[in-house]
Design a protein around this motif. Structure first.
Motif, short mmCIF file in Angstrom:
data_model
loop_
_atom_site.label_atom_id
_atom_site.label_comp_id
_atom_site.label_asym_id
_atom_site.label_seq_id
_atom_site.Cartn_x
_atom_site.Cartn_y
_atom_site.Cartn_z
N HIS A 100 37.55 24.12 53.62
CA HIS A 100 37.10 23.76 52.47
C HIS A 100 36.76 25.01 51.94
O HIS A 100 35.68 25.76 51.88
CB HIS A 100 36.17 22.88 52.60
N LEU A 101 37.70 25.57 50.97
CA LEU A 101 37.54 27.01 50.17
C LEU A 101 37.71 26.28 48.74
O LEU A 101 39.17 26.19 48.40
CB LEU A 101 38.47 27.87 50.72
N ASP A 102 36.76 26.22 47.95
CA ASP A 102 37.04 25.53 46.77
C ASP A 102 37.56 26.73 45.42
O ASP A 102 37.75 27.80 45.99
CB ASP A 102 35.79 24.74 46.09
N ARG A 103 37.49 26.30 44.21
CA ARG A 103 38.18 27.06 43.46
C ARG A 103 37.27 28.48 43.14
O ARG A 103 37.73 29.72 42.86
CB ARG A 103 38.18 26.50 42.14
N LYS A 104 35.93 28.13 43.39
CA LYS A 104 35.14 29.57 43.23
C LYS A 104 35.12 30.41 44.21
O LYS A 104 35.39 31.62 44.27
CB LYS A 104 33.60 28.93 43.26
N ALA A 105 35.59 30.03 45.69
CA ALA A 105 35.73 30.76 46.70
C ALA A 105 37.06 31.43 46.49
O ALA A 105 37.22 32.52 46.82
CB ALA A 105 35.62 29.95 48.08
N LEU A 106 38.14 30.76 46.10
CA LEU A 106 39.40 31.34 46.03
C LEU A 106 39.43 32.26 44.72
O LEU A 106 40.03 33.27 44.85
CB LEU A 106 40.30 30.27 45.61
N ASP A 107 38.37 32.07 43.84
CA ASP A 107 38.39 33.39 42.69
C ASP A 107 37.69 34.50 43.35
O ASP A 107 38.12 35.63 42.98
CB ASP A 107 37.39 32.64 41.58
N GLY A 108 36.91 34.25 44.62
CA GLY A 108 36.37 35.51 45.09
C GLY A 108 37.51 36.15 46.04
O GLY A 108 37.27 37.59 45.96
N ALA A 109 38.28 35.45 46.49
CA ALA A 109 39.34 35.97 47.40
C ALA A 109 40.23 36.85 46.47
O ALA A 109 40.56 38.01 46.81
CB ALA A 109 39.88 35.01 48.14
N GLU A 110 40.66 36.27 45.26
CA GLU A 110 41.39 36.96 44.38
C GLU A 110 40.74 38.33 43.84
O GLU A 110 41.47 39.31 43.77
CB GLU A 110 41.79 35.98 43.33
N ARG A 111 39.63 38.11 43.71
CA ARG A 111 38.96 39.47 43.14
C ARG A 111 39.04 40.42 44.19
O ARG A 111 39.09 41.57 43.94
CB ARG A 111 37.33 38.97 42.60
N LEU A 112 38.95 40.20 45.37
CA LEU A 112 39.04 41.18 46.50
C LEU A 112 40.43 41.45 46.93
O LEU A 112 40.61 42.38 47.90
CB LEU A 112 38.35 40.77 47.65
N GLY A 113 41.50 40.88 46.23
CA GLY A 113 42.74 41.21 46.68
C GLY A 113 43.19 40.59 48.09
O GLY A 113 44.18 40.88 48.58
N LEU A 114 42.53 39.40 48.35
CA LEU A 114 42.54 38.75 49.70
C LEU A 114 43.80 37.57 49.39
O LEU A 114 43.84 36.99 48.10
CB LEU A 114 41.60 38.24 50.26
N PRO A 115 44.23 37.00 50.38
CA PRO A 115 45.05 35.77 50.16
C PRO A 115 44.43 34.70 49.30
O PRO A 115 43.06 34.53 49.49
CB PRO A 115 45.48 35.34 51.77
#
Length: 210
Positions: free
Chosen positions: A156-171
């Motif tokens: 369970h990785l919601d939109r907010k968590a995925l935004d954080g991943a994108e900010r760090l250049g992670l998948p």
């Protein structure tokens, strides 16, 4: 997993990898009291208020004897207001005092004080939204944290968590992010990614450390 991803995740967990439940003093287990306390925390975090204030308020409520359904339901409205104020939750204290009483009553009456019965019923997102004050954000907060003890919730990785991943250049896909950590660390990863999404300085610090 690339070496760059490994370094970023290592720095991320080291700097930001504390769950919101642990910050609120909740040792999350598949037992009634910790699950109820997580629900209270999710309710508090659902409002437009700083996370540190919600966490401090959860601690104040639990310290005042409102860490289980009976204690919360039996407390007077004014006692709940006072504990909310002690934690700094003043903007929404009167409304939230009423909500938390109703939350405790619903847990007591519908699930006999044990949210594991809700878990057994399935469709957790729908059932969680039946609690006063729990909207989509509150559902995500609860599920992000509980996935460590209810594995079928993961990932369970919601939109907010995925935004954080994108900010760090992670998948940016949940399945790919899940492969970056051990299963038990998924709640920590989710919480850390949310913090990075919410605070520019957190993202910058992680990237510098990596």
């Amino acid at each position: 997993m690339t070496k760059r991803d490994e370094a970023v995740v290592r720095a991320l967990l080291a700097q930001q990898g504390r769950t919101y439940a642990s910050e609120a003093g909740i040792t999350l287990r598949d037992t009634p009291v910790p699950l109820f306390r997580l629900l209270v925390l999710a309710d508090l975090l659902s409002a437009r208020i700083r996370a540190d204030v919600a966490v401090a308020t959860a601690r104040a409520l639990f310290g005042a004897g409102m860490g289980d359904p009976r204690g919360m339901a039996d407390a007077t409205w004014q006692e709940r207001v006072d504990a909310l104020g002690e934690g700094g939750y003043r903007r929404y204290d009167e409304r939230t005092a009423t909500q938390l009483g109703k939350v405790a009553e619903l847990v007591r009456d519908s699930y006999r004080g044990d949210l594991r019965r809700m878990h057994e019923s399935g469709d957790l997102a729908r059932l969680l939204r039946e609690f006063p004050g729990i909207g989509p954000a509150g559902v995500d907060i609860f599920l992000r944290e509980v996935q460590g003890i209810w594995p079928e919730v993961a990932p369970h990785l919601d939109r907010k968590a995925l935004d954080g991943a994108e900010r760090l250049g992670l998948p940016s896909k949940p399945e790919a992010l899940t492969r970056l950590v051990a299963p038990g660390d998924l709640p920590r990863l989710a919480a850390a990614l949310v913090r990075v999404a919410l605070r520019d300085e957190a993202a910058e610090s992680v990237l510098e450390a990596a």
